[in-house]
Every structure is written in C-alpha cells, then in structure tokens.
Design a protein around this motif. Structure first.
Motif, PDB file in Angstrom:
ATOM      1  N   VAL A 399       0.834  -1.202   0.000  1.00  0.00           N
ATOM      2  CA  VAL A 399       0.000   0.000   0.000  1.00  0.00           C
ATOM      3  C   VAL A 399       0.873   1.257   0.000  1.00  0.00           C
ATOM      4  O   VAL A 399       0.593   2.233  -0.717  1.00  0.00           O
ATOM      5  CB  VAL A 399      -0.956  -0.002   1.204  1.00  0.00           C
ATOM      6  N   VAL A 402       2.127   1.944  -3.494  1.00  0.00           N
ATOM      7  CA  VAL A 402       1.099   2.577  -4.329  1.00  0.00           C
ATOM      8  C   VAL A 402       0.978   4.060  -3.986  1.00  0.00           C
ATOM      9  O   VAL A 402       0.873   4.920  -4.878  1.00  0.00           O
ATOM     10  CB  VAL A 402      -0.252   1.857  -4.150  1.00  0.00           C
ATOM     11  N   ALA A 405       3.593   6.188  -5.530  1.00  0.00           N
ATOM     12  CA  ALA A 405       3.292   6.485  -6.936  1.00  0.00           C
ATOM     13  C   ALA A 405       2.289   7.638  -7.044  1.00  0.00           C
ATOM     14  O   ALA A 405       2.410   8.513  -7.915  1.00  0.00           O
ATOM     15  CB  ALA A 405       2.747   5.236  -7.624  1.00  0.00           C
TER      16      ALA A 405
END
Length: 420
Positions: A399, A402, A405
C-alpha cells in the motif's frame, strides 16, 4: 480605521515592504528566533516515542490507547491548521508565533500531570500549537527573506528534524539524569519552549512599534487589492490540492514508518537494539535531505523532476524493505531518510514558491497542512490494522508503494511554475 490601514496586512508583501534589517533590531535575532522555534516543533513529539511503554505501564493503557499518544497530536495538527491564517491576520504573525510557542510549552507540562485526561489534553494542545507554527512560519520566512525563501525553508525544516533527533536521543538519558521518571524527561522539553519564547519576544515588541507606522497605499487601489486577496481561496485551486496531496502522502509515509519501521525489522528477525539503530540512522539522514532539497528547489523554475525523485526514493526504500528487510535495512534507512527529509523540505518550499504573497502562503499552508496531517494521522493506525488483519507487513508495504506512486503524480503537478 481607514481603508488604507485595513488592507495593510494583505498588501505588505507587495507594497512598501520593510526589510528584515529595518523591521527587527538585528537580522541575527530573527534567525536565532526562527531556529529556536523550529527546534521545538518536532522535539516534544519525538521525545515521547521512547517513553510510550512506561506511560502505558503507569496508566494501564491498552496498545490502542497508547498509540493515540502519538496519533492525537498529528490529528490535531490537521484540525488546527486552517485556523491559523485568521489568527495571523487579526493578531499579527509575531504574536501568533509567540502564543503558539507558549501554548506548546504548556501542553508539554499538561501532558505529564498524573491524569490520563491531562495526558491526552496535553497532546491536543501540543498538536494545535504545532499546527499554528507549521502554517505561520513559512509565511514569515517568505515575508522576511523574499529572495532566499527556499534556502531559509531548508534551514527551518532541517532545524525541525535536528530537534526531533536530539529529543529522541536524549529522552532516556534525561530520565536517568533527572531521576523523575518519564514525567521529568518529557516535562524538561518545556524549558526549550520557554527559551524560544524569550528569544522571540524582541520580534513581538519591535512589531508592535512598527504597527504604529502605516504603509502608504493609494486609496483608489485599496478596494481592488482587498477584493483580490479576499477572493483567493486555495481550496478551489487544483495546484493547491496537488501540493496538499504531495504533502499528505509524504507525511503519511513518514509517520507510518516512524511508528512501525523498528517493529517491521524486529519481526523479520533483526535484534531490537539493531533495529533501533537503523531507525535512528534513518532519522539522522533526513536532516541532509531536508537541508539540500529546498536549496535545489529554490534554484529551479520548475520542481517536477525533484518531486519525482523524492517519490521514487520513497518507493525504492519501501520496496527494499519489502524484499530484503534485514539484509537491506541500512540501505532502506539511507534511501528513506533522504526521501522523507527531502519531501518535507520540498513540501514546505512549495508553500513559498507557489504563492506570491504572505497571505497566500498562510492560506496555502493552512490548507496543505490540514489535508496533510489528517491524511498522515491515518497512516500508523491503518498500517497497524492491516498488519493485524493479514498477520504480516507485506500488504502494508505494498500500500505504501502505491501511495508513493500517487505522490509522484501529485508532485509532478505541484512542481509546475505557477502560483496559487
């Protein structure tokens, strides 16, 4: 009050601005005051981490209740941030900073009283006081060092991390030296707040004298300027939201790993003593990132590439922690330290680089730090819940990857050569 006087605070950065050399008795006093205030802004948070187990034992707290000792101040940093621009407009930045420092010292003392209610009340006061300082200080730096705002932001953000590192390192030795348990150790940091308040007092006194001198603004220009300032809302700006998301996710990564990195390493077999050293080293490296990145940002017209590098370093550090938690721990600590300190410095630099007035900086700071700390407060709790649900740390780290990003996308937008 005349219209000229009424719009004076809003127009001060653009019309008839006084330099730091004339507004303050000596620029060195201002610099000392900024450094001492910044030292306080993370110290009282970092000091409590080594003491959590003893606090838990003293009051018989559960693990969840103990976690709130560190989560509540972060949460109330988000809650208190939007209130600051209104305070600075009404009372002036100098007085607001002084009041916040004194409130911070009072919160530190309240937190060590022999009561669970006082413990959490102190955490609330500390969080709100830090929120006020978080928002007011970038605007003050922008006003007093307009040509060197990014460089001074580097000094300011670095000093915050130095204060945190110093507090984390000294909490246990202070406990032994003072002989009063965790209460004496944590309470001692109120002295640092008092020193900062005394150092800041000359700025308040000088600002009071300067308020008797009106900045001359043409009467016909005042209503238009007032309308322009009053109509500006960062909450309706896409750029402001990109800056806020970048700061929020960057802060979430910091606070999540502050809460759980040593535990992640220990759960994978690293001795707890070594895990603590790795974590302390990562905090130390943050100082370099917090100092260097704002300096680089101030030399660039656009900071898109710099934001991508910070997000990429965060992602690389988390990925290495996922793939090689023990053998790659020192590498992860180095990369994450640079990324976390650099992201903090860049986020603060965005506040001064993406605005063209002190009021604009205060408003953007209020929004970005409100969003940032509310998002950050969810990090440690969410990571712990996900770990409890899955029985491991892989899902939590994925997580975080992500989210790194997402921070890259937000940072790409925030780095544009535009103002809010």
């Amino acid at each position: 009050m005349s219209v000229t006087r009424a719009v004076q605070p809003a127009l001060e950065p653009k019309v008839g601005r006084r330099t730091a050399a004339t507004k303050y008795a000596h620029p060195a006093l201002l610099l000392v005051g900024i450094v001492l205030v910044a030292l306080n802004m993370r110290a009282c948070l970092a000091a409590v981490s080594p003491m959590v187990v003893e606090i838990q034992r003293t009051f018989g707290l559960s693990a969840t209740a103990s976690g709130l000792i560190t989560t509540v101040p972060v949460l109330f940093q988000g809650v208190g941030a939007p209130l600051t621009p209104r305070l600075t407009r009404r009372f002036g930045t100098e007085r607001v900073v002084l009041g916040a420092v004194l409130a911070l010292g009072a919160g530190v003392l309240l937190r060590v009283l022999p009561s669970v209610a006082a413990l959490y009340a102190g955490c609330v006061v500390i969080g709100v006081a830090i929120a006020v300082l978080n928002v007011s200080m970038p605007g003050l730096v922008k006003r007093e060092f307009p040509q060197k705002a990014a460089a001074m932001t580097g000094v300011y953000s670095t000093t915050m991390l130095v204060g945190a590192t110093m507090a984390a390192a000294l909490s246990v030795p202070l406990e032994h030296a003072l002989g009063g348990g965790w209460q004496a150790s944590l309470g001692a940091w109120s002295v640092l707040a008092l020193v900062a308040a005394v150092a800041w007092l000359p700025q308040v006194l000088k600002a009071r004298q300067e308020r008797t001198v009106a900045v001359k603004v043409p009467a016909q220009a005042a209503p238009a300027a007032l309308s322009k300032e009053a109509g500006t809302s960062p909450w309706k700006s896409g750029l402001a939201w990109q800056i806020s998301v970048f700061m929020g996710i960057s802060s979430l990564l910091v606070y999540t790993l502050v809460a759980w990195m040593p535990t992640i390493l220990a759960d994978h077999g690293m001795p707890r003593g070594e895990a603590g050293l790795v974590f302390a080293f990562s905090n130390l490296v943050q100082v370099a990132g917090a100092f260097l990145v704002p300096l680089l940002a101030g030399r660039m017209t656009r900071q898109r590439g710099l934001a991508l590098v910070m997000a990429a370093l965060n992602g690389a550090g988390v990925l290495w922690l996922l793939l090689a938690p023990v053998s790659g721990a020192w590498f992860s600590a180095t990369v994450l330290g640079l990324a976390q300190g650099g992201s903090l410095g860049l986020g603060l630099a965005f506040i001064v680089l993406r605005t063209d007035s002190v009021l604009g900086a205060a408003r953007l700071g209020g929004m970005s730090q409100a969003v940032g700390y509310l998002v950050a407060a969810a990090g440690p709790v969410g990571a712990g819940a996900l770990h409890q649900l899955t029985g491991g740390w892989d899902a939590t780290l994925l997580v975080l990857l992500v989210l790194a990003a997402v921070a890259a996308v937000a940072g790409w937008g925030a780095g544009r050569n535009r103002t809010v």
